[in-house]
Design a protein around this motif. Structure first.
Motif, short mmCIF file in Angstrom:
data_model
loop_
_atom_site.label_atom_id
_atom_site.label_comp_id
_atom_site.label_asym_id
_atom_site.label_seq_id
_atom_site.Cartn_x
_atom_site.Cartn_y
_atom_site.Cartn_z
N ASP A 26 0.79 -1.24 0.00
CA ASP A 26 0.00 0.00 0.00
C ASP A 26 0.82 1.29 0.00
O ASP A 26 0.52 2.24 0.76
CB ASP A 26 -0.97 0.00 1.20
CG ASP A 26 -2.01 -1.10 1.11
OD1 ASP A 26 -1.97 -1.90 0.15
OD2 ASP A 26 -2.86 -1.20 2.02
N PHE A 31 -2.01 7.30 1.64
CA PHE A 31 -1.38 6.94 2.91
C PHE A 31 -0.16 7.81 3.22
O PHE A 31 0.55 7.55 4.19
CB PHE A 31 -0.98 5.46 2.92
CG PHE A 31 -2.17 4.53 2.88
CD1 PHE A 31 -3.14 4.59 3.86
CD2 PHE A 31 -2.32 3.60 1.87
CE1 PHE A 31 -4.26 3.76 3.84
CE2 PHE A 31 -3.42 2.76 1.83
CZ PHE A 31 -4.39 2.84 2.81
N LEU A 38 -5.47 9.72 4.39
CA LEU A 38 -5.19 8.89 5.58
C LEU A 38 -3.66 8.85 5.73
O LEU A 38 -3.07 7.79 5.86
CB LEU A 38 -5.76 7.47 5.33
CG LEU A 38 -6.26 6.63 6.50
CD1 LEU A 38 -6.84 5.31 5.99
CD2 LEU A 38 -5.23 6.37 7.56
N ASP A 67 -4.42 -0.79 -1.82
CA ASP A 67 -5.74 -0.72 -1.22
C ASP A 67 -6.61 -0.13 -2.34
O ASP A 67 -6.24 0.89 -2.95
CB ASP A 67 -5.67 0.23 -0.01
CG ASP A 67 -6.59 -0.16 1.12
OD1 ASP A 67 -6.91 -1.35 1.27
OD2 ASP A 67 -7.00 0.75 1.88
N HIS A 69 -10.46 0.52 -2.98
CA HIS A 69 -11.83 0.45 -2.48
C HIS A 69 -12.86 1.04 -3.43
O HIS A 69 -12.61 2.08 -4.05
CB HIS A 69 -11.93 1.23 -1.16
CG HIS A 69 -11.10 0.69 -0.04
ND1 HIS A 69 -11.05 -0.64 0.29
CD2 HIS A 69 -10.29 1.32 0.87
CE1 HIS A 69 -10.26 -0.80 1.35
NE2 HIS A 69 -9.77 0.36 1.70
N TRP A 107 -12.41 4.83 8.84
CA TRP A 107 -11.36 5.68 8.26
C TRP A 107 -11.94 6.80 7.41
O TRP A 107 -13.10 6.70 6.97
CB TRP A 107 -10.44 4.82 7.38
CG TRP A 107 -9.84 3.65 8.08
CD1 TRP A 107 -10.16 2.34 7.89
CD2 TRP A 107 -8.81 3.68 9.07
NE1 TRP A 107 -9.40 1.54 8.71
CE2 TRP A 107 -8.56 2.33 9.45
CE3 TRP A 107 -8.08 4.70 9.69
CZ2 TRP A 107 -7.60 1.99 10.40
CZ3 TRP A 107 -7.13 4.36 10.65
CH2 TRP A 107 -6.91 3.02 10.99
N HIS A 110 -10.56 6.80 1.46
CA HIS A 110 -9.18 6.66 0.98
C HIS A 110 -9.10 5.60 -0.11
O HIS A 110 -9.90 4.66 -0.14
CB HIS A 110 -8.24 6.29 2.13
CG HIS A 110 -8.54 4.95 2.73
ND1 HIS A 110 -9.52 4.75 3.67
CD2 HIS A 110 -8.00 3.71 2.49
CE1 HIS A 110 -9.58 3.47 3.99
NE2 HIS A 110 -8.67 2.81 3.28
N GLU A 142 -13.86 -5.41 5.32
CA GLU A 142 -12.55 -4.76 5.44
C GLU A 142 -11.49 -5.81 5.11
O GLU A 142 -11.65 -7.00 5.43
CB GLU A 142 -12.36 -4.22 6.85
CG GLU A 142 -11.01 -3.59 7.14
CD GLU A 142 -10.72 -2.34 6.30
OE1 GLU A 142 -10.49 -2.50 5.08
OE2 GLU A 142 -10.72 -1.24 6.87
N TYR A 144 -7.42 -5.77 5.43
CA TYR A 144 -6.10 -5.19 5.64
C TYR A 144 -5.02 -6.07 5.00
O TYR A 144 -4.06 -5.58 4.41
CB TYR A 144 -5.81 -5.05 7.13
CG TYR A 144 -6.64 -4.03 7.86
CD1 TYR A 144 -6.95 -2.80 7.27
CD2 TYR A 144 -7.10 -4.27 9.15
CE1 TYR A 144 -7.70 -1.85 7.95
CE2 TYR A 144 -7.85 -3.33 9.84
CZ TYR A 144 -8.14 -2.13 9.23
OH TYR A 144 -8.88 -1.21 9.92
N LEU A 178 3.10 0.35 4.04
CA LEU A 178 2.19 1.07 4.94
C LEU A 178 0.87 0.30 5.11
O LEU A 178 0.46 -0.40 4.18
CB LEU A 178 1.90 2.46 4.35
CG LEU A 178 3.15 3.33 4.11
CD1 LEU A 178 2.78 4.58 3.35
CD2 LEU A 178 3.86 3.67 5.42
N ALA A 179 0.21 0.46 6.19
CA ALA A 179 0.73 1.04 7.42
C ALA A 179 1.20 -0.09 8.32
O ALA A 179 0.59 -1.16 8.33
CB ALA A 179 -0.37 1.86 8.12
N TYR A 182 -1.45 -1.73 10.51
CA TYR A 182 -2.67 -2.26 9.89
C TYR A 182 -2.35 -3.25 8.77
O TYR A 182 -2.27 -4.46 8.99
CB TYR A 182 -3.60 -1.10 9.45
CG TYR A 182 -4.25 -0.50 10.67
CD1 TYR A 182 -5.39 -1.06 11.21
CD2 TYR A 182 -3.66 0.59 11.34
CE1 TYR A 182 -5.96 -0.58 12.38
CE2 TYR A 182 -4.22 1.09 12.51
CZ TYR A 182 -5.38 0.50 13.02
OH TYR A 182 -5.94 0.97 14.18
N CYS A 183 -2.16 -2.76 7.56
CA CYS A 183 -2.04 -3.71 6.44
C CYS A 183 -0.73 -4.50 6.47
O CYS A 183 -0.71 -5.68 6.12
CB CYS A 183 -2.25 -2.98 5.12
SG CYS A 183 -3.98 -2.48 4.92
C1 VGL Z 1 -4.77 0.60 5.64
C2 VGL Z 1 -6.31 1.61 7.00
C3 VGL Z 1 -7.29 1.43 6.05
C4 VGL Z 1 -3.35 0.17 5.44
C5 VGL Z 1 -5.74 0.41 4.68
O1 VGL Z 1 -2.90 0.11 4.28
O2 VGL Z 1 -2.66 -0.09 6.45
N1 VGL Z 1 -5.07 1.19 6.80
N2 VGL Z 1 -6.99 0.82 4.90
#
Ligand code: VGL
Ligand code: ZN
Length: 242
Positions: A26, A31, A38, A67, A69, A107, A110, A142, A144, A178-179, A182-183
């Motif tokens: 990501d 990001f 974000l 990512d 969406h 979030w 994004h 979701e 990640y 990133l992040a 999370y991912c």
């Molecule tokens: C991510 C929050 C929402 C990431 C993706 O890439 O870590 N974080 N979507």
């Protein structure tokens, strides 16, 4: 075999093709500062190290994720009346099993498909990538991890990444991008669960919650993933510095 060695053939010398994969998670405009919706603090700063890793002959496979969406994605606070990004959560329910559900953080909007915010950073050395995987495409869940969503009975989305790595004979996976909390974290946890020896390179990631990153790293390590630094033998070996 010592878990900390690079690969099954590491002891035979540097001429052996290592079965390692690099997963670049990501590295997208949304990001990163300065314009990301974000933005992760210092998100752009990890690009030089990631590009240096991409330039190495050490990886049999180099895969990036995006990512990606739809505008009606469940993780956007704007799609839930009265809910605030970063602060509030919503319940994700398995669309095929109402009994399976969990709470997830909301979030800002994004990485909406085809928008500038969803683009990979132009300074990322994309030409070195073997594949780019898009994830988080199903508006209902979701996702990640680059492998699959966290729902299990049944699984809703599978990117095919595990099968791709196994088909290529990959044994070791290095996760960057990133992040971190999370991912990167979820991708590394799933890589470990799929049986790969899995590393997160600390200097090649940044977290959403910066002040919680040390604790998060300890949790990642408790899950069986190793968080290694640029100066560690595991990373130096990639650069043939050992
Ligand atoms: C991510 C929050 C929402 C990431 C993706 O890439 O870590 N974080 N979507
Ligand atoms: Zn997302």
């Amino acid at each position: 075999m010592d878990h900390h060695q690079l690969g099954p053939n590491a002891q035979t010398g540097g001429d052996v093709k290592l079965a390692a994969a690099l997963l670049v998670v990501d590295m997208q405009e949304d990001f990163c500062p300065p314009n990301g919706s974000l933005a992760v603090a210092e998100g752009r700063d990890v690009v030089p190290l990631i590009n240096a890793l991409l330039a190495l002959p050490s990886f049999a496979l180099k895969i990036a994720t995006k990512d990606w969406h739809p505008a009606n994605h469940i993780s956007f606070a704007a799609n839930h009346a009265g809910k605030r990004p970063f602060v509030d959560t919503c319940t994700v329910v398995n669309p095929y099993n109402a009994l399976e559900s969990y709470e997830t953080r909301l979030w800002p909007v994004h990485c909406v498909q085809h928008t500038p915010g969803a683009a990979l950073l132009p300074e990322l050395d994309e030409a070195r990538l073997d594949r780019v995987i898009e994830k988080g495409i199903d508006a209902r869940v979701e996702m990640y991890s680059a492998f699959y969503d966290p729902l299990r009975s049944p699984r809703v989305s599978d990117s095919g990444l595990a099968a791709m790595l196994k088909a290529a004979g990959i044994t070791h996976v290095y996760v960057v991008g990133l992040a971190g909390d999370y991912c990167v974290r979820s991708t590394a946890a799933d890589a470990h669960a799929e049986g790969f020896v899995t590393y997160v390179i600390d200097e090649a990631t940044r977290a959403v919650d910066t002040q919680a990153w040390s604790r998060c790293k300890a949790e990642i390590e408790a899950s069986g993933v190793r968080v290694v630094s640029r100066g560690s033998p595991e990373v130096k070996q990639l650069f043939r510095e050992v």
